[in-house]
Design a protein around this motif. Structure first.
Motif, short mmCIF file in Angstrom:
data_model
loop_
_atom_site.label_atom_id
_atom_site.label_comp_id
_atom_site.label_asym_id
_atom_site.label_seq_id
_atom_site.Cartn_x
_atom_site.Cartn_y
_atom_site.Cartn_z
N PHE A 56 0.88 -1.17 0.00
CA PHE A 56 0.00 0.00 0.00
C PHE A 56 0.92 1.23 0.00
CE2 PHE A 56 0.34 1.54 4.41
CZ PHE A 56 0.83 0.41 5.08
N TYR A 57 0.35 2.39 -0.16
CA TYR A 57 1.19 3.56 -0.46
C TYR A 57 0.93 4.72 0.50
CZ TYR A 57 1.63 0.88 -4.75
OH TYR A 57 1.86 -0.13 -5.63
N VAL A 58 2.01 5.45 0.73
CA VAL A 58 1.92 6.71 1.48
C VAL A 58 2.52 7.81 0.60
CG1 VAL A 58 2.66 7.98 3.54
CG2 VAL A 58 2.16 5.53 3.69
N VAL A 59 1.80 8.92 0.46
CA VAL A 59 2.31 10.03 -0.35
C VAL A 59 3.37 10.79 0.44
CG1 VAL A 59 1.73 12.15 -1.59
CG2 VAL A 59 0.08 10.26 -1.49
N HIS A 60 4.57 10.82 -0.11
CA HIS A 60 5.64 11.59 0.54
C HIS A 60 5.66 13.02 0.00
CE1 HIS A 60 9.40 12.71 2.31
NE2 HIS A 60 10.00 12.85 1.14
N LYS A 61 5.66 13.17 -1.33
CA LYS A 61 5.59 14.48 -1.98
C LYS A 61 4.62 14.39 -3.14
CE LYS A 61 8.94 16.66 0.29
NZ LYS A 61 8.68 17.80 1.16
N GLY A 62 3.97 15.49 -3.48
CA GLY A 62 3.07 15.50 -4.63
C GLY A 62 1.64 15.17 -4.23
N ALA A 63 0.88 14.62 -5.17
CA ALA A 63 -0.53 14.32 -4.91
C ALA A 63 -1.01 13.20 -5.83
CB ALA A 63 -1.39 15.57 -5.12
N ASP A 76 -11.22 11.89 -4.84
CA ASP A 76 -10.40 12.27 -3.70
C ASP A 76 -8.99 12.59 -4.17
OD1 ASP A 76 -9.69 12.84 -1.15
OD2 ASP A 76 -9.54 10.76 -0.48
N ILE A 77 -8.32 13.46 -3.43
CA ILE A 77 -6.92 13.77 -3.69
C ILE A 77 -6.13 13.41 -2.44
CG2 ILE A 77 -5.25 15.61 -4.06
CD1 ILE A 77 -6.72 15.20 -6.55
N CYS A 78 -5.11 12.59 -2.61
CA CYS A 78 -4.25 12.22 -1.48
C CYS A 78 -2.99 13.07 -1.56
CB CYS A 78 -3.85 10.75 -1.54
SG CYS A 78 -5.23 9.62 -1.70
N ASP A 79 -2.67 13.76 -0.49
CA ASP A 79 -1.42 14.50 -0.49
C ASP A 79 -0.56 14.05 0.67
OD1 ASP A 79 -2.67 15.69 1.60
OD2 ASP A 79 -2.87 17.65 0.68
N GLU A 80 0.40 14.87 1.04
CA GLU A 80 1.46 14.46 1.96
C GLU A 80 0.94 13.73 3.21
OE1 GLU A 80 4.85 17.24 2.61
OE2 GLU A 80 4.22 17.06 4.70
N LEU A 97 -11.03 1.82 -7.25
CA LEU A 97 -10.81 3.09 -7.93
C LEU A 97 -9.48 3.06 -8.66
CD1 LEU A 97 -11.79 5.52 -5.00
CD2 LEU A 97 -13.19 4.98 -7.01
N GLU A 98 -9.30 4.01 -9.52
CA GLU A 98 -8.03 4.17 -10.20
C GLU A 98 -7.22 5.23 -9.46
OE1 GLU A 98 -7.29 4.18 -14.73
OE2 GLU A 98 -7.41 6.32 -14.19
N ALA A 99 -5.92 4.98 -9.28
CA ALA A 99 -5.04 5.95 -8.63
C ALA A 99 -4.05 6.48 -9.66
CB ALA A 99 -4.31 5.29 -7.46
N LYS A 100 -4.08 7.81 -9.82
CA LYS A 100 -3.23 8.43 -10.84
C LYS A 100 -2.48 9.61 -10.21
CE LYS A 100 -5.09 9.28 -14.91
NZ LYS A 100 -5.89 9.97 -15.96
N ALA A 101 -1.22 9.79 -10.63
CA ALA A 101 -0.45 10.92 -10.10
C ALA A 101 -1.07 12.23 -10.57
CB ALA A 101 1.00 10.83 -10.54
N HIS A 102 -1.44 13.07 -9.63
CA HIS A 102 -2.05 14.36 -9.94
C HIS A 102 -0.99 15.39 -10.31
CE1 HIS A 102 -5.52 16.91 -9.92
NE2 HIS A 102 -4.98 17.75 -9.08
N GLU A 610 -8.02 23.60 0.17
CA GLU A 610 -7.40 24.91 0.02
C GLU A 610 -5.98 24.79 -0.53
OE1 GLU A 610 -9.68 27.29 3.64
OE2 GLU A 610 -7.96 26.01 4.08
N LYS A 611 -5.25 23.81 -0.03
CA LYS A 611 -3.88 23.63 -0.52
C LYS A 611 -3.87 23.28 -2.01
CE LYS A 611 -1.67 22.09 3.77
NZ LYS A 611 -1.08 20.95 4.48
N ILE A 612 -4.79 22.45 -2.40
CA ILE A 612 -4.85 22.05 -3.81
C ILE A 612 -5.19 23.24 -4.70
CG2 ILE A 612 -6.18 20.66 -5.48
CD1 ILE A 612 -6.34 18.52 -3.26
N LYS A 613 -6.16 24.03 -4.26
CA LYS A 613 -6.53 25.22 -5.04
C LYS A 613 -5.34 26.16 -5.20
CE LYS A 613 -11.49 25.54 -4.14
NZ LYS A 613 -12.55 26.26 -3.41
N LEU A 614 -4.61 26.30 -4.12
CA LEU A 614 -3.44 27.18 -4.14
C LEU A 614 -2.39 26.64 -5.11
CD1 LEU A 614 -2.70 29.78 -2.72
CD2 LEU A 614 -1.71 28.44 -0.86
#
Length: 639
Positions: A56-63, A76-80, A97-102, A610-614
C-alpha cells in the motif's frame, strides 16, 4: 553503519497516523522495508479492478488523484502523509478506484506482509484501521475529517459576529441641528442645506417639540399648504417621537417601520421631557447594516470627519465579508470595494484640504499606487501614494513643494486614522521623493527608464500602477504619455523590468511542495504575496507595457487584454487572469479570517482543498515566468 534512507523514511512516517502510534522498533523495522517510487504527472499507480499489489502507499511528496476509471470526476486527492490502496489488501479484493499521479509524486510503498503483523500485534494500530474503514476516512482521529468521507470543509458555518449584528447598538449623529418654532422656513431650509442634513429638530426650552424633514418641506411648502414665509411651527411634525439612546439596529428598524418615519429623536431618558442627545436616520441604520454599497458610498461622501470615515470602513469590510460568503465573483467584489476605498481616500483629501489654512495654489493630483492603484486592495494594507503638481516658475518651486509636502503629510496621517498603515518604506506623498511637479516626475521616470538598476526597476514597478484618486487627471495623462514614449525609445528597460519580475522567489520547490519562509517573524509561513501574487502582477505589468496599452491597471484585466492582443496565447493568458483572481480571493479570505493583510499563510491551518486550489495556480506562475524569460531574452542580456 546507519541506513540514512530508512531513517529518513521513519522520520517522515512518524508524523502521520497510524505510524505515529507504532513502537520505535516497529517503525524502524518497517521503514527498512519501504520502497521509494517516483511517478510522473498523470502516471497510473493502479487502476480499477486491478488485483491488489503487494504494497500500500503513502504520499511523501506530490498528490494522487483517486477516481472511477475513464471519468474526469476526481473522488479524492491524497497529499502528503495520506495512505491509499490499503483497504483492498486487508479485504483481499481488487481495487475499486483508479489511482493516478495528480502531479509529480514520490510514494513510499509499504509491503503489506511486513505491516500486517504489526497491525495485528499493535492493538492501537488495529483500532485505527477498523475505525478508519468504518468511518470512511483516512484519519478518524482528525477533527477536520471527522465524519466526512473526503474531508470536505463545511462552508455553511457562519460567523457568530454576523448572527448578532442586528442586536448591536446603532451609531447615531450627536451633531444636532436645531431651530425654534418661530424660525422662518427659508432659514430652516438654508440651515439644513449648509449642514448637509435631511432633518432639523425644533426645540423649546431645550426640549424637542417637533422635527422637520426634507419630506415635510416637499409635502407642505411645495404643495402650497404652508407659505414659504411661514415658520417652523407650521411645517414641523409634532409631537416628536423619541427613543432612548441605547437602540439596537433591529429596534431602530422596527421603530421606524412602526411609525412610518425616517428619523428618530434620541433623548436622555427616551421621552420628550428630557433634552435630545442625537438624531438617528434610516440612512444611519442602513450604514450600520453595511450590506448596500450605494448606502456606504453616500455615507462616505457625507462624512465630515476622518473618525466617522473609519467607522464606515468597518461597514465596507462587512460588505466584503458578505460578498465572499455569498461567493460573488471576485472581479465584481474588487471593483465595488475599490470604488468605496477610492471614495474614502477622496473624502479624506477633501476634509484635509478644507482644514488647510490656504487652498491649493495650483492644479495637482493625488496618486494611489500598488494594489490600490490596480484596484486590488480589498483589505486594509499599507499606503502607497504620491502627489504630482503642475509646473511653477523656479522662484515658486520651494514654496509650492513645501505646500504639497505639508498636504501630503496631513493626508497620510488621516489615511492612517481611517485604517491605512504607513508604508514601511515611506513610499508616500509626505516623502519628498514622492511629491514632485510634472517636470520633476518626468525627470525621475526618465532616470528610472534609462538607468534600470535594481532600485530603479523596483520603484518603476510600484509607481507605474498609479491611479488618480483625486485632482487633475490631465497631469497624469501627460506623465503617462511621457513614460510610454520613453519606454519606446529605450526598449531595454522592458528587459530589466521583466528581469525584476523574475526576482520573486518561487512558490514551490521540488515536487511542488510549498516553500516557506526560513527565518524572521514569519518563519515557516508561506508568503502568498511575494511567491504567488507578485510574479503574476509583475508579468502582467511588463507585458501590457510592451504593448503600449494605457489605462488598464488591474492584473486580471491586463491578462484579459493580452488574450485579445495575442490570440495565439489566449488560453494561457486567461488562465493567468483566473489565477490572479483566485489568489486575490484566497488572500482576502485569509486576511479577513485572521484580521491581517492575508500575506503570510500558516499552511498547517489550511485544509486539503485549500492547498490544492493554491497549488493549481503555481503551474501558471511557472509558465508565465518562462514566457518572460524567452520573450525578453533575459539571460542573454542580463547574463
Amino acid at each position: 553503519m546507519k541506513n540514512t534512507i530508512s531513517e529518513r523514511v521513519a522520520d517522515f512516517l512518524k508524523n502521520f497516523p497510524p505510524f505515529n502510534i507504532l513502537e520505535e522498533n516497529q517503525l524502524q523495522k518497517l521503514s527498512y522495508e519501504v520502497s521509494i517510487i517516483y511517478k510522473e504527472n498523470n502516471s497510473i499507480i493502479f487502476t480499477e479492478n486491478e488485483e491488489p499489489h503487494e504494497y500500500f502507499y503513502v504520499v511523501h511528496k506530490g498528490a494522487i488523484a483517486l477516481a472511477k476509471k475513464d471519468t474526469t470526476s476526481v473522488l479524492d486527492i491524497c497529499d502528503e502523509g495520506d495512505i491509499f490502496g490499503l483497504r483492498p489488501l486487508m479485504a483481499k479484493e481488487n481495487y475499486k478506484l483508479e489511482a493516478k499521479a495528480h502531479e509529480e509524486t514520490i510514494l513510499y510503498a509499504i509491503p503489506i506482509k511486513e505491516f500486517k503483523p504489526i497491525a495485528l500485534e499493535n492493538k492501537r494500530v488495529g483500532d485505527f484501521l477498523i475505525e478508519s474503514f468504518a468511518s470512511n476516512t483516512r484519519n478518524p482521529y482528525s477533527i477536520k475529517h471527522s465524519g466526512k468521507l473526503y474531508g470536505i470543509s463545511n462552508h455553511t458555518e457562519t460567523n457568530p459576529e454576523n448572527k448578532l449584528l442586528d442586536l448591536q447598538p446603532v451609531r447615531y449623529s450627536t451633531n444636532l441641528v436645531t431651530c425654534t418654532e418661530s424660525t422662518k422656513i427659508k432659514m430652516v431650509a438654508n440651515t439644513m442645506t449648509i449642514n448637509n442634513v435631511g432633518c432639523i429638530l425644533v426645540v423649546k426650552d431645550e426640549l424637542p417639540v417637533g422635527i422637520i424633514t426634507d419630506k415635510d418641506i416637499r409635502n407642505k411648502i411645495f404643495t402650497g399648504l404652508v407659505p414659504i414665509s411661514g415658520t417652523a411651527k407650521e411645517v414641523m411634525t409634532s409631537p416628536v417621537i423619541t427613543y432612548p439612546r441605547e437602540l439596537t439596529i433591529t429596534q431602530a428598524q422596527m421603530a421606524m417601520m412602526k411609525s412610518n418615519i425616517s428619523h428618530l429623536c434620541l433623548t436622555e431618558d427616551g421621552t420628550p421631557e428630557t433634552p435630545a442627545v442625537g438624531i438617528l436616520s434610516k440612512h444611519d441604520v442602513m450604514v450600520a447594516i453595511g450590506n448596500n454599497p450605494a448606502v456606504l458610498m453616500r455615507a462616505i461622501k457625507r462624512c465630515r470627519s476622518t473618525k466617522r470615515l473609519r467607522s464606515i470602513r468597518y461597514g465596507v469590510m462587512n460588505l466584503l465579508r458578505g460578498y465572499l460568503d455569498e461567493n460573488i465573483p471576485i472581479r465584481l467584489v474588487s471593483k465595488i470595494i475599490s470604488e468605496l476605498n477610492d471614495a474614502a481616500i477622496k473624502q479624506v483629501i477633501k476634509i484635509v484640504i478644507k482644514n488647510m489654512d490656504t487652498e491649493s495654489p495650483i492644479r495637482f493630483a493625488w496618486l494611489t499606487m500598488g494594489s490600490q492603484g490596480r484596484g486590488e486592495q480589498l483589505l486594509n494594507t499599507d499606503q502607497d501614494n504620491a502627489i504630482i503638481f503642475e509646473d511653477v516658475p523656479k522662484n515658486k518651486q520651494k514654496e509650492t513643494t513645501d505646500y504639497f509636502l505639508k498636504l501630503g503629510s496631513m493626508i497620510t496621517k488621516e489615511l492612517n486614522t481611517i485604517g491605512y498603515e504607513y508604508c514601511p518604506a515611506e513610499m508616500m506623498a509626505s516623502n519628498p521623493l514622492w511629491c514632485h511637479s510634472l517636470s520633476e516626475w518626468k525627470e525621475v521616470t526618465t532616470h528610472w527608464i534609462t538607468n534600470p538598476g535594481p532600485d530603479e526597476v523596483l520603484l518603476s514597478s510600484i509607481f507605474f500602477d498609479y491611479n488618480v484618486t483625486y485632482g487633475d487627471k490631465k497631469l497624469t495623462d501627460e506623465l503617462s504619455k511621457h513614460i510610454f514614449a520613453s519606454v519606446e525609445k529605450h526598449p531595454l528597460f522592458l528587459t530589466h523590468l521583466a528581469g525584476g519580475a523574475l526576482q520573486n522567489p518561487s512558490p514551490t520547490g521540488f515536487f511542488r511542495d510549498f516553500l516557506v519562509e526560513q527565518d524572521g517573524a514569519h518563519k515557516d509561513f508561506f508568503d502568498l504575496k511575494l511567491r504567488a501574487l507578485m510574479p503574476l502582477i509583475d508579468a502582467a505589468r511588463v507585458l501590457i507595457l510592451s504593448h503600449s496599452v494605457k489605462s488598464i491597471n488591474n492584473t486580471a484585466e491586463r491578462f484579459e487584454k493580452l488574450a485579445e492582443l495575442e490570440p495565439q496565447n489566449k488560453e494561457f493568458y486567461l488562465a493567468c487572469s483566473y489565477a490572479s483572481k483566485a489568489l486575490l480571493k484566497f488572500r482576502t479570505i485569509q486576511g479577513l479570517l485572521h484580521n491581517d493583510s492575508g500575506r503570510y499563510i500558516a499552511l498547517d491551518k489550511l485544509n486539503k482543498e485549500e492547498k490544492i486550489k493554491l497549488k493549481r495556480t503555481f503551474k501558471t506562475i511557472k509558465e508565465i515566468q518562462e514566457l518572460l524569460q524567452v520573450r525578453f531574452q533575459i539571460k542573454n542580456i542580463l547574463g
